[in-house]
Design an enzyme around this catalytic site. Structure first.
Site, PDB file in Angstrom:
ATOM      1  N   GLU A 331       0.831  -1.195   0.000  1.00  0.00           N
ATOM      2  CA  GLU A 331       0.000   0.000   0.000  1.00  0.00           C
ATOM      3  C   GLU A 331       0.866   1.246   0.000  1.00  0.00           C
ATOM      4  O   GLU A 331       1.779   1.370   0.819  1.00  0.00           O
ATOM      5  CB  GLU A 331      -0.886   0.051   1.252  1.00  0.00           C
ATOM      6  CG  GLU A 331      -1.954  -1.005   1.330  1.00  0.00           C
ATOM      7  CD  GLU A 331      -2.814  -0.853   2.581  1.00  0.00           C
ATOM      8  OE1 GLU A 331      -3.837  -1.549   2.653  1.00  0.00           O
ATOM      9  OE2 GLU A 331      -2.460  -0.050   3.473  1.00  0.00           O
ATOM     10  N   CYS A 332       0.580   2.164  -0.885  1.00  0.00           N
ATOM     11  CA  CYS A 332       1.160   3.504  -0.892  1.00  0.00           C
ATOM     12  C   CYS A 332       2.694   3.457  -0.848  1.00  0.00           C
ATOM     13  O   CYS A 332       3.329   3.267  -1.873  1.00  0.00           O
ATOM     14  CB  CYS A 332       0.573   4.333   0.243  1.00  0.00           C
ATOM     15  SG  CYS A 332       0.697   6.118  -0.030  1.00  0.00           S
ATOM     16  N   ALA A 333       3.296   3.588   0.311  1.00  0.00           N
ATOM     17  CA  ALA A 333       4.752   3.515   0.396  1.00  0.00           C
ATOM     18  C   ALA A 333       5.266   2.188  -0.141  1.00  0.00           C
ATOM     19  O   ALA A 333       6.298   2.118  -0.811  1.00  0.00           O
ATOM     20  CB  ALA A 333       5.207   3.702   1.839  1.00  0.00           C
ATOM     21  N   SER A 418      -1.128  -0.729  -4.622  1.00  0.00           N
ATOM     22  CA  SER A 418      -1.856   0.479  -5.011  1.00  0.00           C
ATOM     23  C   SER A 418      -1.668   1.540  -3.937  1.00  0.00           C
ATOM     24  O   SER A 418      -1.092   1.291  -2.881  1.00  0.00           O
ATOM     25  CB  SER A 418      -3.347   0.185  -5.200  1.00  0.00           C
ATOM     26  OG  SER A 418      -4.008   0.123  -3.957  1.00  0.00           O
TER      27      SER A 418
END
Length: 445
Positions: A331-333, A418
């Protein structure tokens, strides 16, 4: 269950909610009480300070991410065995998703049947604080404002004027905090600097907040208000058990941690363990090998852009992640770390895309539809998530998720990646899927 509880709210962001909530948690703990810390919304940073203040995991309460029916059970799960719970709000008391009050602090307060303490920034006003307090106390009769804490009071005379006006309005004053720049916490582009990055400085900051609240607030009155909350019906949430992973025996799920990957919900590790996994934390900044026996990876959020050079320099670990044979949830990072590069520096290369910092903040809840199968997703499945980042990824290929006005992510048989932050308590099958699809680790070359 009878759990004394308070919700710390404010008319707007920047009023001092985190100062009061974190300081109150630490001050009550210093009295010998077991304090359960909670945060409204998807924020990851404030719960890190809450954990330092209480010695317990900071937990989030978000009706959008997990559904209304789970808010009270998740609260009871986190508050088990505690003497009092403190819930820090988000934004203004009535600010929710879009133009509604859904997922607002007020919404969560009603779901918990908890009294609200309103933090009022008294700088540049005096009698007007009473009008603000009166408006917030009467705006929604379902929300019980039990009193106010005045913040950034300038002098004895200033405090006297504020208290007199609030007394006339029938609003109890539970504390008055003087202006004190010494308690300021450094910020960055997404909010406060995470506690895990500051370590000793963060502990010292929490100690200062505890002393500030203890000398400025009526702790006895706050506890009386917390104890006025009625019992909460229903059972506490428990992570549902799953089935053993395909690796046979107990699966090891390696979860990224350290200063670059500080964002995550406490329930995720609990769900993984309930699904039959052992959770082993590794630090991509320092560790050159994944944990022994790892059959799946979880790489959550954080600030990899602040550590891009160090992440790039750890080539042995990047190569292991690139060759990892089991499922990866990012996720993200984690997405940025899996990309080909971040701000021109080499990353793991598991996601075909280039990431970079931007000046634009992308923020908001998403009702996403998965477009294909991946370790966590099935085509056509809906998942609720949240975006909060100042980076952008230029992908090669089709997105994994689509929603009204947007799309994002990368997915294949081995990777779900994502920008969407998901709360697995609202979709416990995600943890079970990851564990059940784990693989026996092979020698990585």
């Amino acid at each position: 269950m009878v759990v004394p509880r308070l919700v710390i709210a404010a008319p707007s962001s920047g009023s001092g909610k985190t100062t009061v909530a974190t300081g109150l948690m630490a001050a009550l703990r210093a009295r010998g009480l077991r304090v359960s810390p909670h945060k409204v919304g998807p924020d990851y940073i404030d719960p890190g300070y809450h954990a330092l203040a209480t010695g317990r995991p900071g937990r989030n309460l978000d009706p959008w991410l997990v559904g209304e029916r789970l808010v009270a059970p998740l609260f009871l799960h986190g508050a088990a065995g505690c003497d009092v719970a403190v819930v820090e709000g988000v934004m203004g008391l009535f600010d929710g998703k879009g133009d509604t009050g859904f997922a607002s602090t007020a919404h969560v307060a009603t779901l918990l049947d908890a009294p609200v303490v309103l933090v009022l920034d008294a700088a540049r006003q005096s009698r007007s604080v009473a009008a603000v307090a009166h408006g917030f106390a009467t705006f929604d009769p379902r929300v019980r404002v039990g009193g106010v804490v005045l913040n950034r009071v300038g002098s004895d005379r200033h405090e006297e004027l504020c208290r007199s006006a609030l007394a006339a309005a029938g609003v109890p004053v539970l504390g008055a905090i003087r202006r004190d720049d010494a308690v300021a916490t450094p910020s960055r582009h997404l909010g406060l600097v995470p506690a895990a990055e500051r370590k000793a400085e963060a502990l010292a900051a929490v100690d200062r907040l505890a002393a500030l609240v203890a000398r400025s607030c009526d702790l006895d009155a706050l506890l009386r208000l917390a104890r006025s909350a009625p019992p909460l019906g229903g059972p506490a949430w428990e992570p549902p058990p799953g089935t053993p992973g395909a690796a046979g025996g107990r699966t090891v799920v390696a979860m990224a941690g350290g200063a670059a990957f500080t964002f995550g919900y406490a329930e995720h590790a609990e769900l993984l363990r309930a699904a039959g996994a052992e959770v082993a934390v590794f630090d991509p900044l320092r560790d050159e090998r994944l944990p022994d026996g790892a059959g799946a990876l979880v790489i959550g959020g954080g600030f990899p852009e602040m550590y891009a050079a160090e992440l790039a320099a750890n080539e042995p670990l990047r190569e292991q992640v690139a060759a990892f044979p089991g499922p990866i949830a990012a996720e993200c990072a984690g997405l940025l770390y899996l990309c080909d590069e971040l701000d021109g520096r080499r990353m793991c290369g598991r996601v075909p895309g280039r990431a970079r910092m931007t000046s634009r903040l992308t923020l908001g809840y998403r009702d996403a539809v998965a477009l294909r199968r991946s370790p966590l997703t099935r085509a056509g499945e809906r998942l609720r998530g949240h975006e909060f980042h100042r980076t952008a990824v230029r992908y090669t290929g089709e997105p994994l998720f689509r929603w009204d006005g947007g799309h994002d992510g990368y997915g294949d048989t081995g990777v779900t990646a994502s920008y969407l932050h998901l709360h697995w308590a609202g979709a416990p099958h995600l943890a079970q899927r990851l564990v059940s699809s784990s693989r026996s680790p092979s020698v990585l070359r």
